[in-house]
Design a protein around this motif. Structure first.
Motif, mmCIF file in Angstrom:
data_model
loop_
_atom_site.group_PDB
_atom_site.id
_atom_site.type_symbol
_atom_site.label_atom_id
_atom_site.label_comp_id
_atom_site.label_asym_id
_atom_site.label_seq_id
_atom_site.Cartn_x
_atom_site.Cartn_y
_atom_site.Cartn_z
ATOM 1 N N GLU A 142 47.941 32.810 37.000
ATOM 2 C CA GLU A 142 47.900 34.232 36.148
ATOM 3 C C GLU A 142 47.208 35.334 37.334
ATOM 4 N N LEU A 143 47.878 36.192 38.154
ATOM 5 C CA LEU A 143 48.006 36.288 40.040
ATOM 6 C C LEU A 143 47.621 37.926 38.888
ATOM 7 N N GLU B 73 38.241 46.820 48.431
ATOM 8 C CA GLU B 73 39.027 48.261 48.004
ATOM 9 C C GLU B 73 38.612 48.241 46.665
ATOM 10 N N LEU B 74 39.182 47.544 45.670
ATOM 11 C CA LEU B 74 38.866 47.020 44.256
ATOM 12 C C LEU B 74 37.770 47.565 43.273
ATOM 13 N N ALA B 75 36.726 47.499 44.256
ATOM 14 C CA ALA B 75 35.052 48.179 43.241
ATOM 15 C C ALA B 75 34.649 49.256 43.885
ATOM 16 N N TYR B 76 35.386 50.164 45.359
ATOM 17 C CA TYR B 76 35.330 51.080 45.961
ATOM 18 C C TYR B 76 35.835 52.183 46.069
ATOM 19 N N ARG B 77 37.287 52.122 45.400
ATOM 20 C CA ARG B 77 37.572 53.406 44.721
ATOM 21 C C ARG B 77 37.286 53.482 43.416
ATOM 22 N N ILE B 78 37.882 55.207 42.753
ATOM 23 C CA ILE B 78 37.285 55.014 41.924
ATOM 24 C C ILE B 78 38.024 55.654 41.318
ATOM 25 N N GLY B 79 38.841 55.282 40.393
ATOM 26 C CA GLY B 79 39.602 56.367 39.544
ATOM 27 C C GLY B 79 41.055 56.025 40.357
ATOM 28 N N HIS B 80 41.651 54.986 41.000
ATOM 29 C CA HIS B 80 42.350 55.036 41.746
ATOM 30 C C HIS B 80 43.268 53.134 41.267
ATOM 31 N N ASN B 81 44.383 53.365 40.662
ATOM 32 C CA ASN B 81 44.460 52.006 40.418
ATOM 33 C C ASN B 81 45.778 51.751 41.995
ATOM 34 N N PRO B 82 45.398 50.713 42.493
ATOM 35 C CA PRO B 82 46.442 49.657 43.249
ATOM 36 C C PRO B 82 47.327 48.920 42.910
ATOM 37 N N LEU B 83 47.195 47.937 41.617
ATOM 38 C CA LEU B 83 48.010 46.848 41.280
ATOM 39 C C LEU B 83 49.080 47.565 41.396
ATOM 40 N N VAL B 84 49.888 46.371 42.218
ATOM 41 C CA VAL B 84 51.495 46.390 42.279
ATOM 42 C C VAL B 84 51.659 45.512 41.223
ATOM 43 N N GLU B 85 51.631 44.370 41.112
ATOM 44 C CA GLU B 85 51.945 43.613 40.313
ATOM 45 C C GLU B 85 51.185 42.758 39.407
ATOM 46 N N ARG B 86 50.885 42.568 38.073
ATOM 47 C CA ARG B 86 50.874 41.301 37.553
ATOM 48 C C ARG B 86 51.611 40.189 37.214
ATOM 49 N N ILE B 87 51.606 39.085 37.542
ATOM 50 C CA ILE B 87 52.089 37.628 37.051
ATOM 51 C C ILE B 87 51.279 36.802 36.731
ATOM 52 N N TYR B 88 51.995 36.795 34.984
ATOM 53 C CA TYR B 88 51.839 36.287 33.777
ATOM 54 C C TYR B 88 52.752 34.626 33.666
ATOM 55 N N THR B 89 52.321 33.794 33.530
ATOM 56 C CA THR B 89 53.729 32.781 33.744
ATOM 57 C C THR B 89 53.038 31.971 32.622
ATOM 58 N N GLN B 90 53.144 32.546 30.684
ATOM 59 C CA GLN B 90 52.759 31.805 30.298
ATOM 60 C C GLN B 90 53.630 30.276 29.750
ATOM 61 N N SER B 91 52.402 29.324 29.858
ATOM 62 C CA SER B 91 52.835 27.754 29.754
ATOM 63 C C SER B 91 51.590 27.463 28.952
#
Ligand code: DI6
Ligand code: FE
Length: 401
Positions: free
Chosen positions: A372-373, A383-401
């Motif tokens: 789960e990535l 940068e994840l904590a640094y920016r305010i109001g910016h969402n740099p997510l490209v993809e969420r990997i969720y492989t239910q198992s």
């Protein structure tokens, strides 16, 4: 994604080793049947994985999917008008007398159908998922009767299935005293211990039990009853403690080996020590601190010194933290509480998993953990904590198992 995949050319914040972020600069990882079966420096990738279907991460950052370990995101209605009244000068007492506060959300939650409650709550969970959440804890506590508590928890489970998120549910019957028990907190505690919690448990609707230990809510003695019942049922515990005053809630939680004590602005030395000894996670909630315009800071340095694991969470709720952004939560953890960006990322991955008792499954990127990535378009983890109001997510990997 094929059931076996090789991801190459990634920066990987494994959140495991002593290296900052457990960072692998030029990493690769192999996912097989929903689990991480290899992770490391790309130059060390064993030959046996060379022919797998590949995904090139183009130097993007991979972190564990985020974990929001404290939310109340299933509720009916809104408290925007209460916010407006507060900022126009009305006191909390006046607002309560006019039917505001937690009990107004209880009224609205009781009067929604299952379907309405699901529809109203869905966008809040969607917002968390849009910022990379793979696991979200959701509490009951706006029903305060058997039927509505069960309705909330069923909706929480259903939301998880609809959005492909691991939802961990927490029974928070001891959140406030409902109108039908007004002036009779002890009777209400008996009611939830003898009637509501057993019913919730028999439907397997709760993964943990929480309470609000505060002058405006329940005493340590009343919480003790709830915890005794939870222990008897084999359910782990969490506690809202030391948010507005110090009643010794953290010491109590630690004495039960609770997974976490949450809020903690008024935590004292005895509480810190007890948490350090029991391994209870400190869940800090900067959204509530911000929204209520509090000034008393949780004792971060003391917690660090005592080796207490620190997590952060949105506390998403209509009254004190209408926050649905784990990234902003990280930023607030840094700017308001003084967490380092690495601590903030730990707080929504590894230690958040610990606060839910699922650290053997998720929260870090290592062999055997669930794949789960979150993949982010950033150069460095800070940068994840640094920016305010910016969402740099490209993809969420969720492989239910
Ligand atoms: N602590 C809080 O700040 C919230 N619940 C809790 O236990 C308040 C929730 C609300 O006002 O609806
Ligand atoms: Fe809360």
């Amino acid at each position: 994604m094929p059931s076996t995949t090789l991801i190459r050319s990634a920066k990987i914040a494994t959140m495991t080793s002593n290296k900052p972020y457990g960072l692998i600069e030029n990493g690769a990882l192999v996912i097989a049947d929903g689990l991480i079966s290899w992770v490391g420096d790309q130059s060390e990738l064993p030959n046996e994985y060379a022919g797998l279907p590949e995904k090139n991460a183009d130097r993007k950052l991979i972190t564990p999917a985020l974990i929001d370990c404290h939310t109340h995101l299933v509720y009916g209605g809104s408290r925007a008008s209460e916010f407006e009244m507060r900022l126009n000068g009305a006191s909390y007492e006046v607002i309560s007398r006019k039917g505001g506060g937690i009990l107004s959300t209880v009224k609205d939650t009781r009067s929604t159908t299952d379907q309405e409650l699901l529809e109203q709550s869905l966008p809040r969970l969607e917002a968390l998922v849009a910022e990379g959440a793979g696991t979200v804890e959701i509490k009951s506590g706006y029903g305060l009767d058997k039927e509505t508590e069960i309705k909330m928890l069923r909706v929480a489970r259903k939301l998880g299935q609809e959005l492909n998120v691991r939802v961990k549910t927490t029974f928070l019957g001891a959140h406030a005293i409902p109108p039908e028990f007004s002036g009779n907190a002890d009777k209400y505690i008996d009611f939830i211990c003898e009637d509501v919690l057993p019913a919730v448990h028999s439907e397997k609707l709760a993964d943990a039990v929480d309470g609000f230990c505060e002058k405006i809510a329940f005493t340590p003695k009343q919480i003790t009853k709830v915890f005794d019942k939870a222990s008897a049922l084999g359910l782990p515990m969490k506690l809202h403690a030391e948010q507005l005053s110090n009643l010794g809630g953290a010491v109590l939680a630690a004495s039960y080996g609770a997974l976490s004590a949450d809020h903690l602005e008024y935590l004292d030395a005895a509480g810190v020590q007890a948490m350090g000894e029991s391994g209870t996670v400190a869940v800090l909630l900067p959204g509530a601190f911000y929204f209520l315009r509090e000034s008393k800071l949780p004792p971060l340095n003391e917690l660090r010194k005592a080796g207490v694991p620190i997590a952060i969470a949105t506390d998403c709720n209509p009254g004190s933290s209408p926050l649905t952004s784990p990234l902003l939560c990280m930023n607030m953890g840094c700017t308001l509480f003084g967490l380092a960006p690495e601590e903030a990322l730990h707080g929504v991955t590894r230690t958040a998993a610990q606060a839910l008792g699922i650290q053997n499954e998720v929260g870090t990127i290592e062999i055997g953990k669930k794949a789960e990535l979150a993949i982010w378009d950033v150069d460095q983890p800070a940068e994840l904590a640094y920016r305010i109001g910016h969402n740099p997510l490209v993809e969420r990997i969720y492989t239910q198992s």
